[in-house]
Design a protein around this motif. Structure first.
Motif, PDB file in Angstrom:
ATOM      1  N   ASN A 100      -3.340  -2.428  -2.097  1.00 24.19           N
ATOM      2  CA  ASN A 100      -2.806  -1.419  -1.184  1.00 24.19           C
ATOM      3  C   ASN A 100      -3.435  -1.491   0.199  1.00 24.19           C
ATOM      4  O   ASN A 100      -3.333  -0.551   0.976  1.00 24.19           O
ATOM      5  CB  ASN A 100      -3.024  -0.012  -1.766  1.00 24.19           C
ATOM      6  CG  ASN A 100      -2.225   0.206  -3.029  1.00 24.19           C
ATOM      7  OD1 ASN A 100      -1.136  -0.324  -3.183  1.00 24.19           O
ATOM      8  ND2 ASN A 100      -2.772   0.980  -3.949  1.00 24.19           N
ATOM      9  N   TYR A 101      -4.056  -2.632   0.498  1.00 25.40           N
ATOM     10  CA  TYR A 101      -4.819  -2.760   1.737  1.00 25.40           C
ATOM     11  C   TYR A 101      -3.949  -3.357   2.839  1.00 25.40           C
ATOM     12  O   TYR A 101      -2.923  -3.988   2.591  1.00 25.40           O
ATOM     13  CB  TYR A 101      -6.012  -3.682   1.484  1.00 25.40           C
ATOM     14  CG  TYR A 101      -7.277  -3.307   2.205  1.00 25.40           C
ATOM     15  CD1 TYR A 101      -7.908  -2.105   1.962  1.00 25.40           C
ATOM     16  CD2 TYR A 101      -7.866  -4.182   3.109  1.00 25.40           C
ATOM     17  CE1 TYR A 101      -9.090  -1.770   2.610  1.00 25.40           C
ATOM     18  CE2 TYR A 101      -9.045  -3.870   3.747  1.00 25.40           C
ATOM     19  CZ  TYR A 101      -9.654  -2.658   3.492  1.00 25.40           C
ATOM     20  OH  TYR A 101     -10.834  -2.337   4.130  1.00 25.40           O
ATOM     21  N   TYR A 141      -4.010 -11.302  -0.802  1.00 29.70           N
ATOM     22  CA  TYR A 141      -3.140 -10.812  -1.877  1.00 29.70           C
ATOM     23  C   TYR A 141      -1.686 -10.853  -1.403  1.00 29.70           C
ATOM     24  O   TYR A 141      -1.387 -10.518  -0.271  1.00 29.70           O
ATOM     25  CB  TYR A 141      -3.536  -9.382  -2.234  1.00 29.70           C
ATOM     26  CG  TYR A 141      -2.641  -8.689  -3.251  1.00 29.70           C
ATOM     27  CD1 TYR A 141      -2.831  -8.898  -4.614  1.00 29.70           C
ATOM     28  CD2 TYR A 141      -1.640  -7.832  -2.835  1.00 29.70           C
ATOM     29  CE1 TYR A 141      -2.029  -8.259  -5.543  1.00 29.70           C
ATOM     30  CE2 TYR A 141      -0.828  -7.182  -3.759  1.00 29.70           C
ATOM     31  CZ  TYR A 141      -1.020  -7.402  -5.120  1.00 29.70           C
ATOM     32  OH  TYR A 141      -0.225  -6.768  -6.041  1.00 29.70           O
ATOM     33  N   LYS A 142      -0.795 -11.313  -2.282  1.00 26.63           N
ATOM     34  CA  LYS A 142       0.638 -11.339  -1.991  1.00 26.63           C
ATOM     35  C   LYS A 142       0.907 -12.161  -0.728  1.00 26.63           C
ATOM     36  O   LYS A 142       1.336 -11.655   0.317  1.00 26.63           O
ATOM     37  CB  LYS A 142       1.182  -9.907  -1.859  1.00 26.63           C
ATOM     38  CG  LYS A 142       2.633  -9.737  -2.243  1.00 26.63           C
ATOM     39  CD  LYS A 142       3.017  -8.262  -2.267  1.00 26.63           C
ATOM     40  CE  LYS A 142       4.491  -8.075  -2.560  1.00 26.63           C
ATOM     41  NZ  LYS A 142       4.909  -8.587  -3.877  1.00 26.63           N
ATOM     42  N   LEU A 155       7.132  -7.118  10.635  1.00 32.07           N
ATOM     43  CA  LEU A 155       6.200  -7.010   9.511  1.00 32.07           C
ATOM     44  C   LEU A 155       6.949  -7.259   8.204  1.00 32.07           C
ATOM     45  O   LEU A 155       8.126  -6.893   8.066  1.00 32.07           O
ATOM     46  CB  LEU A 155       5.576  -5.611   9.476  1.00 32.07           C
ATOM     47  CG  LEU A 155       4.648  -5.208  10.622  1.00 32.07           C
ATOM     48  CD1 LEU A 155       4.232  -3.753  10.457  1.00 32.07           C
ATOM     49  CD2 LEU A 155       3.428  -6.108  10.681  1.00 32.07           C
ATOM     50  N   SER A 156       6.259  -7.866   7.240  1.00 32.81           N
ATOM     51  CA  SER A 156       6.872  -8.030   5.921  1.00 32.81           C
ATOM     52  C   SER A 156       7.140  -6.652   5.318  1.00 32.81           C
ATOM     53  O   SER A 156       6.490  -5.672   5.677  1.00 32.81           O
ATOM     54  CB  SER A 156       5.939  -8.821   5.003  1.00 32.81           C
ATOM     55  OG  SER A 156       4.790  -8.037   4.681  1.00 32.81           O
ATOM     56  N   MET A 157       8.082  -6.595   4.389  1.00 30.91           N
ATOM     57  CA  MET A 157       8.407  -5.307   3.782  1.00 30.91           C
ATOM     58  C   MET A 157       7.234  -4.763   2.971  1.00 30.91           C
ATOM     59  O   MET A 157       7.053  -3.543   2.869  1.00 30.91           O
ATOM     60  CB  MET A 157       9.658  -5.427   2.915  1.00 30.91           C
ATOM     61  CG  MET A 157      10.936  -5.610   3.709  1.00 30.91           C
ATOM     62  SD  MET A 157      11.160  -4.375   5.043  1.00 30.91           S
ATOM     63  CE  MET A 157      11.232  -2.856   4.092  1.00 30.91           C
ATOM     64  N   HIS A 158       6.404  -5.663   2.408  1.00 28.43           N
ATOM     65  CA  HIS A 158       5.208  -5.195   1.704  1.00 28.43           C
ATOM     66  C   HIS A 158       4.285  -4.476   2.681  1.00 28.43           C
ATOM     67  O   HIS A 158       3.781  -3.381   2.384  1.00 28.43           O
ATOM     68  CB  HIS A 158       4.477  -6.373   1.055  1.00 28.43           C
ATOM     69  CG  HIS A 158       3.170  -5.993   0.408  1.00 28.43           C
ATOM     70  ND1 HIS A 158       3.101  -5.382  -0.825  1.00 28.43           N
ATOM     71  CD2 HIS A 158       1.881  -6.111   0.857  1.00 28.43           C
ATOM     72  CE1 HIS A 158       1.823  -5.144  -1.123  1.00 28.43           C
ATOM     73  NE2 HIS A 158       1.070  -5.584  -0.127  1.00 28.43           N
ATOM     74  N   GLU A 167       1.787   0.236   5.005  1.00 29.67           N
ATOM     75  CA  GLU A 167       1.441   0.942   6.240  1.00 29.67           C
ATOM     76  C   GLU A 167       1.965   2.377   6.229  1.00 29.67           C
ATOM     77  O   GLU A 167       1.243   3.314   6.555  1.00 29.67           O
ATOM     78  CB  GLU A 167       2.002   0.186   7.455  1.00 29.67           C
ATOM     79  CG  GLU A 167       1.204  -1.028   7.838  1.00 29.67           C
ATOM     80  CD  GLU A 167      -0.226  -0.669   8.237  1.00 29.67           C
ATOM     81  OE1 GLU A 167      -0.402   0.273   9.032  1.00 29.67           O
ATOM     82  OE2 GLU A 167      -1.155  -1.318   7.754  1.00 29.67           O
ATOM     83  N   ILE A 168       3.219   2.552   5.858  1.00 31.23           N
ATOM     84  CA  ILE A 168       3.781   3.906   5.822  1.00 31.23           C
ATOM     85  C   ILE A 168       3.006   4.763   4.827  1.00 31.23           C
ATOM     86  O   ILE A 168       2.701   5.941   5.103  1.00 31.23           O
ATOM     87  CB  ILE A 168       5.281   3.871   5.456  1.00 31.23           C
ATOM     88  CG1 ILE A 168       6.077   3.179   6.567  1.00 31.23           C
ATOM     89  CG2 ILE A 168       5.807   5.283   5.219  1.00 31.23           C
ATOM     90  CD1 ILE A 168       6.004   3.840   7.924  1.00 31.23           C
TER      91      ILE A 168
END
Length: 564
Positions: free
Chosen positions: A356-357, A380-381, A490-493, A498-499
């Protein structure tokens, strides 16, 4: 953004302050401001947090702190500020900002909502253990007592959150779900790989593993059951803090704290709309220059999905980030007269925090602990870590961004300890200004990287819209995601993480762009006033020479520099 989270909100959520006594007896020939600072420093020197292992969470503590805050605010009000030296005026500005926010956090009882999308106090547990070295019997006994006290600490946090529910102050569902996922990630990690075990030498490893199995993991499981059960079931679906008891007033206070201006959420929102329109026009110009066949949305989709823009391994991503960082280090003498002694290295975001970072953070170095500054890159990801934004990220988190600003501040001597408080509008404003400075330094090597830099600037402009949108104007999470996704590459991840971060940390996100706008405004003012006498190295040194300060303080400093 620095990873240590020593902005005052995080101090209250995890560490807190523990005032012991307040001295009011003036020594002979001591001026009032010197006495006030000495008393404030003495109060905070009395914190016995390490002896307790975990922060004190009690009504007695909150009352003690409220009394102390009021006491110091009253003393500041009696000062004749026209007689203060430049240094003491900075001290008073800092203390006023800190005390006003501290008083607000106490009156709102923010300890009743100790979670955010990156874990809140759960992340604080990680930070309090990472970096330790348990390699002798004495250290092991202290560490063992700390771990044995952790179940009671989690239980107290649960009690506070239950009281928060009764008062109508609960974290929204999306924040709770993210924290559940963090605990699940911890519980699924092989025990030998846990951050609890990493810090222990082999001699004490078996004892530590046994203690974690017996005490720590069951406590986490119990807290997870509480989060996933009664707390989540009663958590609000609405994401804005204005939906909780006293939430609207809280957001107004947070915006004032995080911008260091007396500014309303509506003014921030309108500034964001203006900046979004300006940056969007520049992005459209780059798309045209690239001769891309398609509209803006199609170009964003191309950037998010084409494999050429993404690393194939974590090592590849880290290597690229390290190269950019070293290249910028070679440019620094052209822009700065003074550089920090502390070196900078590049490391991956710790596994316990990575899901979640954000894409990267700065973890400060320490002259006391002989630890280099670390630019953390999230591996990650990997399909969400595009190369075209990496130069902007590296400039912001590394040099000339947070590493330069924070480690120069760490070298300042004979300052009160509270001057080390991280002022987000200054620090994050400087980080974003550093991305802008990278263009002057030739750090963006292609139109794609220039678009990536604009994407990062647009990202911060969008924050001025989506943060008050959600927390003050009733936007849903979906509306915020759509606005961010349709205006940035920004990537959707990253858009989603961020939101979620803004949902769990109201107000902080607006500090970046508001700070950068002020620093750029002050540079233009100095350039116009000084003409051929303007020296970019002198200007940057002047901005950074006092450490982190409120923006009105910085404005006064630069105006004085121009006059002199």
């Amino acid at each position: 953004m620095p990873s240590f989270h020593n902005i005052l909100l995080c101090i209250i959520l995890f560490c807190g302050c523990s005032p012991k006594t307040i001295s009011t007896v003036a020594a002979p020939d001591v001026d009032p401001i010197t006495e006030l600072i000495a008393d404030y420093e003495s109060m905070n020197d009395g914190d016995d947090g390490e002896l307790r292992h975990w922060p004190e969470l009690s009504e007695a503590k909150w009352k003690r702190e409220a009394t102390s805050v009021k006491h110091f605010q009253d003393r500041i009000a009696t000062l004749d500020q026209t007689t203060l030296s430049t240094e003491d005026q900075i001290n008073v500005d800092m203390l006023t900002l800190i005390l006003n926010n501290w008083g607000h956090e106490l009156s709102f009882e923010s300890h009743l909502m100790p979670l955010n999308s990156e874990g809140g106090f759960l992340g604080g547990i990680v930070y309090s253990i990472r970096g330790k070295s348990i390699n002798d019997k004495e250290a092991m006994e202290t560490y063992k007592a700390k771990l044995e006290a952790l179940p009671a600490y989690l239980s107290q946090r649960q009690s506070d959150m239950e009281e928060g529910q009764r008062q109508g102050k609960s974290s929204p569902q999306v924040v709770v779900q993210n924290c559940i996922q963090l605990i699940d990630h911890l519980m699924e990690t092989p025990i030998d790989d846990l951050f609890f075990v990493d810090v222990v030498s082999s001699e004490y490893r078996a004892e530590t593993v046994d203690l974690i199995k017996r005490e720590v993991l069951p406590a986490y499981q119990s807290f997870r059951d509480f989060l996933a059960g009664p707390y989540l079931n009663a958590a609000p679906a609405a994401v804005g803090v204005s939906e909780v008891t006293d939430g609207k007033e809280r957001y107004e206070a947070l915006v004032r704290y995080f911008t260091t201006f007396d500014i309303s959420p509506e003014e921030v929102f309108q500034t964001g709309k203006t900046e979004v329109a300006r940056i969007r026009a520049q992005m459209e110009d780059i798309i045209e220059a690239l001769k891309f066949e398609g509209d803006f949305a199609a170009f964003l989709q191309f950037l998010r999905t084409d494999p050429q823009f993404y690393p194939k391994s974590g090592r590849e991503l880290l290597n690229r980030a390290a190269w950019i960082t070293k290249e910028m280090e070679g440019e620094l003498p052209k822009y700065f007269g003074k550089l920090p002694r502390m070196p900078l290295t590049v490391k991956p975001v710790p596994d316990a925090l990575a899901p979640n970072y954000t894409g990267g953070r700065y973890s400060p170095g320490s002259y006391e602990s002989n630890r280099a500054g670390q630019y953390w890159v999230n591996t990650y990801k990997l399909e969400s870590r595009p190369y075209y934004v990496l130069p902007a990220l590296s400039l912001h988190e590394g040099v000339p961004g947070h590493h330069l600003q924070i480690m120069l501040a760490a070298e300042l001597e004979d300052l009160p300890a509270f001057r080390g408080t991280y002022i987000s509008a200054f620090g994050e404003g400087w980080g974003l200004y550093s991305e802008y400075l990278g263009k002057e330094a030739g750090m963006y090597k292609s139109l794609y990287e220039e678009f990536g830099a604009l994407t990062y600037e647009m990202w911060r402009a969008c924050r001025l819209v989506v943060d008050p949108g959600m927390h003050y104007k009733g936007w849903t999470r979906e509306e915020a995601v759509e606005f961010m996704a349709s205006n940035t590459a920004l990537s959707m991840h990253e858009v989603n993480t961020e939101i979620d971060r803004y949902i769990g940390w109201p107000g902080q996100a607006v500090s970046y762009k508001m700070g950068e706008l002020k620093i750029r405004e002050l540079r233009k003012r100095a350039e116009a006033a000084l003409g051929d006498d303007f020296d970019i190295r002198e200007f940057h040194d002047k901005v950074l020479e006092n450490g982190s300060v409120p923006l009105k303080t910085l404005e006064r400093i630069i105006d004085g520099y121009i006059s002199d």
